[in-house]
Design a protein around this motif. Sequence first.
Motif, PDB file in Angstrom:
ATOM      1  N   UNK A   1     -34.980  58.962  29.210  1.00 14.69           N
ATOM      2  CA  UNK A   1     -35.915  58.138  28.447  1.00 14.69           C
ATOM      3  C   UNK A   1     -37.180  58.908  28.136  1.00 14.69           C
ATOM      4  N   UNK A   2     -37.778  58.639  26.959  1.00 17.98           N
ATOM      5  CA  UNK A   2     -38.998  59.354  26.591  1.00 17.98           C
ATOM      6  C   UNK A   2     -40.124  59.211  27.620  1.00 17.98           C
ATOM      7  N   UNK A   3     -40.226  58.063  28.270  1.00 14.18           N
ATOM      8  CA  UNK A   3     -41.364  57.854  29.177  1.00 14.18           C
ATOM      9  C   UNK A   3     -41.366  58.838  30.348  1.00 14.18           C
ATOM     10  N   UNK A   4     -40.199  59.435  30.638  1.00 18.16           N
ATOM     11  CA  UNK A   4     -40.142  60.409  31.737  1.00 18.16           C
ATOM     12  C   UNK A   4     -41.038  61.611  31.459  1.00 18.16           C
ATOM     13  N   UNK A   5     -41.260  61.887  30.182  1.00 13.62           N
ATOM     14  CA  UNK A   5     -42.086  63.034  29.808  1.00 13.62           C
ATOM     15  C   UNK A   5     -43.473  62.940  30.426  1.00 13.62           C
ATOM     16  N   UNK A   6     -44.065  61.741  30.391  1.00 13.61           N
ATOM     17  CA  UNK A   6     -45.401  61.545  30.944  1.00 13.61           C
ATOM     18  C   UNK A   6     -45.440  61.772  32.445  1.00 13.61           C
ATOM     19  N   UNK A   7     -44.380  61.408  33.120  1.00 16.01           N
ATOM     20  CA  UNK A   7     -44.317  61.608  34.567  1.00 16.01           C
ATOM     21  C   UNK A   7     -44.161  63.089  34.907  1.00 16.01           C
ATOM     22  N   UNK A   8     -43.620  63.856  33.968  1.00 23.12           N
ATOM     23  CA  UNK A   8     -43.486  65.297  34.200  1.00 23.12           C
ATOM     24  C   UNK A   8     -44.834  65.994  34.101  1.00 23.12           C
ATOM     25  N   UNK A   9     -45.674  65.559  33.136  1.00 19.20           N
ATOM     26  CA  UNK A   9     -47.017  66.154  33.031  1.00 19.20           C
ATOM     27  C   UNK A   9     -47.948  65.562  34.053  1.00 19.20           C
ATOM     28  N   UNK A  10     -47.624  64.380  34.520  1.00 16.34           N
ATOM     29  CA  UNK A  10     -48.544  63.702  35.419  1.00 16.34           C
ATOM     30  C   UNK A  10     -49.494  62.770  34.704  1.00 16.34           C
ATOM     31  N   UNK A  11     -49.285  62.530  33.394  1.00 21.88           N
ATOM     32  CA  UNK A  11     -50.137  61.568  32.691  1.00 21.88           C
ATOM     33  C   UNK A  11     -49.729  60.135  33.007  1.00 21.88           C
ATOM     34  N   UNK A  12     -48.524  59.954  33.474  1.00 21.96           N
ATOM     35  CA  UNK A  12     -48.058  58.606  33.827  1.00 21.96           C
ATOM     36  C   UNK A  12     -47.823  58.573  35.336  1.00 21.96           C
ATOM     37  N   UNK A  13     -48.445  57.633  36.003  1.00 24.79           N
ATOM     38  CA  UNK A  13     -48.316  57.512  37.461  1.00 24.79           C
ATOM     39  C   UNK A  13     -47.203  56.523  37.799  1.00 24.79           C
ATOM     40  N   UNK A  14     -46.495  56.687  38.917  1.00 23.68           N
ATOM     41  CA  UNK A  14     -46.516  57.887  39.758  1.00 23.68           C
ATOM     42  C   UNK A  14     -45.814  59.047  39.052  1.00 23.68           C
ATOM     43  N   UNK A  15     -46.343  60.251  39.255  1.00 23.04           N
ATOM     44  CA  UNK A  15     -45.793  61.392  38.541  1.00 23.04           C
ATOM     45  C   UNK A  15     -44.708  62.091  39.370  1.00 23.04           C
ATOM     46  N   UNK A  16     -43.901  62.871  38.691  1.00 28.11           N
ATOM     47  CA  UNK A  16     -42.898  63.682  39.381  1.00 28.11           C
ATOM     48  C   UNK A  16     -43.583  64.879  40.035  1.00 28.11           C
ATOM     49  N   UNK A  17     -43.103  65.245  41.196  1.00 30.99           N
ATOM     50  CA  UNK A  17     -43.657  66.415  41.876  1.00 30.99           C
ATOM     51  C   UNK A  17     -42.787  67.633  41.584  1.00 30.99           C
ATOM     52  N   UNK A  18     -43.427  68.772  41.495  1.00 29.13           N
ATOM     53  CA  UNK A  18     -42.692  70.025  41.270  1.00 29.13           C
ATOM     54  C   UNK A  18     -41.781  70.304  42.467  1.00 29.13           C
ATOM     55  N   UNK A  19     -40.587  70.774  42.156  1.00 26.16           N
ATOM     56  CA  UNK A  19     -39.637  71.102  43.219  1.00 26.16           C
ATOM     57  C   UNK A  19     -38.889  69.886  43.754  1.00 26.16           C
ATOM     58  N   UNK A  20     -39.192  68.720  43.201  1.00 24.10           N
ATOM     59  CA  UNK A  20     -38.499  67.492  43.624  1.00 24.10           C
ATOM     60  C   UNK A  20     -37.579  67.021  42.504  1.00 24.10           C
ATOM     61  N   UNK A  21     -36.515  66.284  42.870  1.00 24.83           N
ATOM     62  CA  UNK A  21     -35.617  65.783  41.823  1.00 24.83           C
ATOM     63  C   UNK A  21     -36.320  64.785  40.896  1.00 24.83           C
ATOM     64  N   UNK A  22     -35.916  64.803  39.638  1.00 29.72           N
ATOM     65  CA  UNK A  22     -36.332  63.777  38.685  1.00 29.72           C
ATOM     66  C   UNK A  22     -35.710  62.450  39.123  1.00 29.72           C
TER      67      UNK A  22
ATOM     68  N   UNK B   1     -36.562  72.853  34.171  1.00 30.08           N
ATOM     69  CA  UNK B   1     -35.734  72.146  35.151  1.00 30.08           C
ATOM     70  C   UNK B   1     -34.916  73.178  35.919  1.00 30.08           C
ATOM     71  N   UNK B   2     -34.511  72.836  37.123  1.00 29.31           N
ATOM     72  CA  UNK B   2     -33.585  73.729  37.816  1.00 29.31           C
ATOM     73  C   UNK B   2     -32.491  72.919  38.495  1.00 29.31           C
ATOM     74  N   UNK B   3     -31.289  73.466  38.368  1.00 27.78           N
ATOM     75  CA  UNK B   3     -30.116  72.849  38.984  1.00 27.78           C
ATOM     76  C   UNK B   3     -29.891  73.551  40.320  1.00 27.78           C
ATOM     77  N   UNK B   4     -29.894  72.787  41.396  1.00 23.37           N
ATOM     78  CA  UNK B   4     -29.652  73.390  42.707  1.00 23.37           C
ATOM     79  C   UNK B   4     -28.557  72.580  43.411  1.00 23.37           C
ATOM     80  N   UNK B   5     -27.953  73.210  44.386  1.00 30.27           N
ATOM     81  CA  UNK B   5     -26.969  72.505  45.207  1.00 30.27           C
ATOM     82  C   UNK B   5     -27.584  72.339  46.587  1.00 30.27           C
ATOM     83  N   UNK B   6     -27.486  71.138  47.091  1.00 27.01           N
ATOM     84  CA  UNK B   6     -28.066  70.915  48.413  1.00 27.01           C
ATOM     85  C   UNK B   6     -27.096  70.139  49.290  1.00 27.01           C
TER      86      UNK B   6
END
Lengths: 330, 330
Positions: B46-67, B21-26
């Motif tokens: 929540x545990x289910x967020x883990x799947x969205x981080x790997x992309x196993x759960x749709x819609x997934x989180x994109x790299x460089x975007x906020x959770x 993870x990265x903390x940024x100021x915008x």
Amino acid sequence: MKTKTIRLKNRPVGVPKPGDFELVTQELPGLSQGEILLEASYISVDPYLRGKMSGTKEPRFELGQPITSKLIARVVESRNPHFRSGDYVSDYLLWQEFQIAGGSGLTKIDPHQAPLPAYLGVLGITGLSAYLPLLDYGQPKPGETLVVSGAAGAVGSIAGQIGKILGCRVVGIVGSEEKAELVKEKFGFDQAVNYRGSNDLNAAIASACPHGVDLYFDNVGGPISEAVIANINPYGRIIVCGAISNYNETTPALSPSLLPLVVYKFLRIQGFLIADFSSRFPQALNQLHEWLQQGKITYSETIVQGFENLPNAFIGLFEGLNQGKMIVEI
Amino acid sequence: MKTKTIRLKNRPVGVPKPGDFELVTQELPGLSQGEILLEASYISVDPYLRGKMSGTKEPRFELGQPITSKLIARVVESRNPHFRSGDYVSDYLLWQEFQIAGGSGLTKIDPHQAPLPAYLGVLGITGLSAYLPLLDYGQPKPGETLVVSGAAGAVGSIAGQIGKILGCRVVGIVGSEEKAELVKEKFGFDQAVNYRGSNDLNAAIASACPHGVDLYFDNVGGPISEAVIANINPYGRIIVCGAISNYNETTPALSPSLLPLVVYKFLRIQGFLIADFSSRFPQALNQLHEWLQQGKITYSETIVQGFENLPNAFIGLFEGLNQGKMIVEI
């Protein structure tokens, strides 16, 4: 009078062997009031019997007792006013050439409506096991992709045809090129995948199912089911009718758990006891009979001759020797 | 104005690490007409967020975007007539201290009806995920045995209490003696099994469930679920809410297939997307609120302070650091 009987001699370990059964001759008593004497005409052999032999499926078969399965029998003598000599009946009965029944639970069947063996197949538990769970648990919608494993088998071949009637794209998994042709040509499946002819079953199923798998009617379990389920869509419904690939396992094969996929894809995996649908059997049998008469469904049978061959016919199920319903004609 | 944001930097491999993870100021732009400025008050991890981080759960989180997860936020400034400064709202929102929202999809919440964090727990998706699937897919009947895994967790603790309200015998599976006490004393479970304190989990569950397991509300998957399902009764219903034990797997653990048991015991294994129940959320939340006010259900929270601690709080879920709902207070 005397009858031949086939009893369970040993609980099979792994694939059942002829020596797990014994053929004996026993004496039958005379008929009491209300009883009828039945002569077996056709005896159904089914993969699910394997579980009852090991005792994994209740109620289990007892050692030294005759096997029970679905039979079609002719009434030879009757002391019951509801049955006459020459009537044909069907029920879960003993693997005996002759047996005495009380009359309750027997269903009379009409040999003029359909050939007798059909009442053990498409117009019996086989057809019902394909139709009712597919309809209720599968809730197939037109355009959805239905995959059927054991697609050339008794239940699978009917499940696939019903999927077609209901508007699904139907893909069958089979164990030979001959069966692949059969399910496409005779049963009208859209595509067939021969698992024995594929190095990468997962990819072969993906290619046969370009829009993924919405419904899976499973008769086999094991690696075939793993590969199908790897291709399943969100909200996929998996109807688990049988798991023939597992029935003879002495140590269970290991595979990745399905549970994470159930979470991620909102799956339903559903088993059933067909007897729980019994109130709807008459209506469902009417529908199956109508489809049969309209030529919308057809069926295959593998008929083995001779009472003594019951164990071999049963064992043949696990070698894929049958096309469609395996039946022993007495 | 400026805001802190937490973005996904790397797709985690195995257990997530702070460096994923990265903390940024915008910089945030000014409000347009119809928009509101929100300040995060409480953020749900929540545990289910883990799947969205790997992309196993749709819609997934994109790299460089906020959770994104469920937040409770205060309206700081409004150019939308439906919201006033000082209102509290809840929605799936970004991991940011401040953010701009359009107003649609936001649910206003009343801080006088219940403490704010409760709207992320028992009066939010957590409570709904326990209640609606248990009711619909579990169809619990009085006297049945319900086993809940992750029983001291957010959803599990509520599922078990609802099971008690509905007349079930409830057994919880937990990961410490402290949690075992908690689920019995605070949540009123009939029994608890500490899986870390057992050499033979299968036997421990059998002993805690002398009549077998009729319903299994599963939050964890893996060997715990294997042991529970080994004890399941015919017609058992398995509601698969989560599979936290699998979420960080790099190579999937292998286990015997469940499919033969689904056949032999007529099981149902059911996953769900809680959003599909949304038409019934208002009625269900009323019921949960009523039970809460009547003291029939209670809840635990683990509240971590500070926006910067969001990644650590999330990672702590996989170490069982939480009792009940894990929430970050900003």
